[in-house]
Design an enzyme around this catalytic site. Structure first.
Site, PDB file in Angstrom:
ATOM      1  N   ASP A  80      -5.816  -3.885  -2.543  1.00 37.91           N
ATOM      2  CA  ASP A  80      -4.588  -3.626  -1.276  1.00 37.91           C
ATOM      3  C   ASP A  80      -3.928  -4.822  -0.726  1.00 37.91           C
ATOM      4  O   ASP A  80      -4.812  -5.639  -0.046  1.00 37.91           O
ATOM      5  CB  ASP A  80      -5.134  -2.531  -0.356  1.00 37.91           C
ATOM      6  CG  ASP A  80      -4.323  -2.179   0.501  1.00 37.91           C
ATOM      7  OD1 ASP A  80      -3.092  -2.733   0.817  1.00 37.91           O
ATOM      8  OD2 ASP A  80      -4.482  -0.721   0.751  1.00 37.91           O
ATOM      9  N   SER A  84       0.862  -1.265  -0.013  1.00 41.48           N
ATOM     10  CA  SER A  84       0.031  -0.060   0.084  1.00 41.48           C
ATOM     11  C   SER A  84       0.848   1.265  -0.085  1.00 41.48           C
ATOM     12  O   SER A  84       1.579   1.577  -1.030  1.00 41.48           O
ATOM     13  CB  SER A  84      -1.028  -0.126   1.269  1.00 41.48           C
ATOM     14  OG  SER A  84      -1.948   0.839   1.077  1.00 41.48           O
TER      15      SER A  84
END
Length: 310
Positions: free
Chosen positions: A180, A38
């Site tokens: 993610d 991320s």
């Protein structure tokens, strides 16, 4: 001996990674592998491109002060403190707007604006061309596997690892639907180990759960249950790191990118405080891992992890 740096996710709190990199570079601590999830994935890419924390700071400030960034309207997700009646009404309107978007589309924010934004800061380059070995962690919605992206288009990898489910659009790569990587590897120590690292320095900037005793709805209870499961998984994965640097950035909200100088300084100072432990670890011949790590060493490609490209 292969040394890896594993940079975790946490939104704006991930800007502390830049301070950690600054401290490591200043003290000439080198590493062979850089893995990011991320926000950690964005910092990983920028470091691989520039090899200079100060240039990363300049690039990040340019990203989050650009018109393209402000057009994303992340204020729709902003949290409020003490709300008056008027503020509560605005908050309710925003929540309704966000929920409506979520019902009629796959994400609140579409991929194209993000890709346009990254076009200004990440060149068209393949991960294999970068001067340092890097990887970016994503989660495949089709198979449920963690995906360790260690090759292919760099921009796609950064978008995939940062695609917060429901907020940013999933990224489709070779038949995978990626979101993610923080879902299962908020701090990607396990991925670093699977890439062959002997020593893993993890940087944890995620926000863990805190005690809560008020639950007003079934939705609150479901969300809490999911948070507990995620927390247990994060603590398990963190065991793969030999040392964890944890800057005190919990007070920074995930969207407060304007606090970059504060986050960088906290990362820098915390890394310096941990430097004696880091140096002692690197000087030792420590290679003994826990039994569970040995199990994964014997199984370099577990059924719940996919390397991309193979």
């Amino acid at each position: 001996m292969k040394i890896a740096l594993a940079l975790g996710g946490g939104g704006a709190r991930g800007l502390a990674h830049i301070g950690v990199l600054k401290a490591l570079k200043q003290l000439k601590i080198e590493f062979n592998i850089l893995v990011g999830t991320s926000a950690g994935g964005l910092v990983t890419a920028l470091y691989a491109l520039h090899n200079d924390p100060e240039k990363i700071i300049t690039a990040v400030k340019s990203i989050f002060s650009s018109p393209e960034y402000h057009e994303l309207n992340l204020k729709d997700f902003y949290e409020s403190g003490q709300l008056g009646v008027f503020e509560k009404a605005i908050k309710a309107f925003r929540e309704t707007k966000v929920i409506t978007k979520g019902i009629i589309s796959k994400s609140i924010i579409k991929e194209e604006p993000l890709r346009t934004l990254l076009d200004k800061f990440i060149p068209k380059i393949r991960i294999e061309e970068l001067p340092i070995k890097t990887a970016y962690i994503a989660t495949d919605l089709i198979t449920g596997k963690d995906v360790i992206i260690r090759g292919g288009n760099l921009k796609d990898a950064v978008l995939a690892t940062g695609a917060i489910p429901g907020v940013f659009a999933p990224v489709e790569i070779d038949g995978m639907i990626l979101v993610d990587g923080g879902i299962t590897q908020r701090m990607p120590a396990m991925a670093a180990m699977l890439m062959g690292a002997d020593i893993i320095i993890g940087v944890e900037v995620g926000k863990d759960i805190t005690p809560k005793n008020e639950y007003r709805s079934a939705f609150d209870i479901m969300m809490r249950a999911n948070a507990i499961t995620a927390s247990r998984l994060h603590h398990f994965v963190n065991q793969f790191a030999d040392i964890i640097v944890k800057p005190p950035v919990q007070q920074i909200k995930w969207y407060e990118f304007e606090r970059i100088d504060e986050a960088v300084e906290l990362g820098y100072e915390t890394c310096l405080e941990e430097m004696n432990r880091i140096r002692a670890l690197l000087k030792s011949s420590y290679k003994i891992k826990k039994k569970i790590t040995k199990l994964f060493k014997r199984t370099p490609d577990p059924e719940f992890v996919r390397f991309y490209p193979q």
